[in-house]
Design a protein around this motif. Structure first.
Motif, PDB file in Angstrom:
ATOM      1  N   GLU A 136       5.316  -7.088  -3.867  1.00 13.22           N
ATOM      2  CA  GLU A 136       5.120  -6.007  -4.833  1.00 13.22           C
ATOM      3  C   GLU A 136       5.879  -6.280  -6.117  1.00 13.22           C
ATOM      4  O   GLU A 136       7.054  -6.677  -6.087  1.00 13.22           O
ATOM      5  CB  GLU A 136       5.604  -4.688  -4.218  1.00 13.22           C
ATOM      6  CG  GLU A 136       5.514  -3.477  -5.123  1.00 13.22           C
ATOM      7  CD  GLU A 136       6.165  -2.245  -4.517  1.00 13.22           C
ATOM      8  OE1 GLU A 136       6.822  -2.359  -3.468  1.00 13.22           O
ATOM      9  OE2 GLU A 136       6.010  -1.148  -5.111  1.00 13.22           O
ATOM     10  N   GLY A 192       7.219  -1.280 -12.043  1.00 16.44           N
ATOM     11  CA  GLY A 192       6.244  -0.819 -11.082  1.00 16.44           C
ATOM     12  C   GLY A 192       6.341   0.691 -10.919  1.00 16.44           C
ATOM     13  O   GLY A 192       7.420   1.276 -11.099  1.00 16.44           O
ATOM     14  N   ASP A 193       5.240   1.311 -10.561  1.00 14.00           N
ATOM     15  CA  ASP A 193       5.203   2.775 -10.483  1.00 14.00           C
ATOM     16  C   ASP A 193       6.220   3.317  -9.476  1.00 14.00           C
ATOM     17  O   ASP A 193       6.787   4.396  -9.678  1.00 14.00           O
ATOM     18  CB  ASP A 193       3.799   3.242 -10.096  1.00 14.00           C
ATOM     19  CG  ASP A 193       2.807   3.062 -11.223  1.00 14.00           C
ATOM     20  OD1 ASP A 193       1.591   3.054 -10.943  1.00 14.00           O
ATOM     21  OD2 ASP A 193       3.234   2.919 -12.387  1.00 14.00           O
ATOM     22  N   VAL A 209       3.377  -9.210 -15.059  1.00  9.96           N
ATOM     23  CA  VAL A 209       3.455  -8.380 -13.847  1.00  9.96           C
ATOM     24  C   VAL A 209       2.838  -9.039 -12.626  1.00  9.96           C
ATOM     25  O   VAL A 209       2.945  -8.500 -11.527  1.00  9.96           O
ATOM     26  CB  VAL A 209       2.814  -6.996 -14.075  1.00  9.96           C
ATOM     27  CG1 VAL A 209       3.462  -6.287 -15.249  1.00  9.96           C
ATOM     28  CG2 VAL A 209       1.310  -7.123 -14.292  1.00  9.96           C
TER      29      VAL A 209
END
Length: 125
Positions: free
Chosen positions: A46, A61-62, A107
């Motif tokens: 992730e 990242g969220d 990303v």
């Protein structure tokens, strides 16, 4: 040969803080975009955070936005990940990555050429 060495992982209680460091050696660190990723058992790697070569651009990242902060010190060839308000779901192996092809934020994992060995972060509830 570029080498990345992470440090600072360990065990922390939920709600606590931890700072990871990634020391880079071997090439011109200041030109590289840098990133942090993490892997938990049974889950895909992730994206966590990325920072441009100058440090003036970052993306998160969220799942960590508002809690984690990425920074870098080009004089020390080091990138940091300050992790605040940690949650049990943040438990993972954290990897530092460097991109020799890009100096702006990245990303995706294919954008990175060099990876550290990872450092384990465990957040207890």
């Amino acid at each position: 040969q570029v080498q990345l060495v992470e440090s600072g992982g360990g065990l922390v209680q939920a709600g606590g803080s931890m700072r990871l460091s990634c020391a880079v050696s071997g090439r011109t660190f200041g030109n590289y975009a840098m990133g942090w990723f993490r892997s938990a058992p049974g889950k895909a790697r992730e994206f966590v955070a990325t920072i441009s070569w100058s440090g003036d651009s970052t993306i998160y990242g969220d799942s960590v936005k508002g809690r984690f902060i990425i920074s870098r010190d080009n004089a020390k060839n080091t990138v940091y990940l300050q992790m605040n308000r940690l949650k049990p779901e943040d438990t993972a192996t954290y990897y530092c990555a460097a991109s020799s092809r890009y100096s702006t934020v990245r990303v995706t994992t294919p954008s990175y050429d060099y990876w550290g060995q990872g450092t384990q972060v465990t957040v207890s509830s």
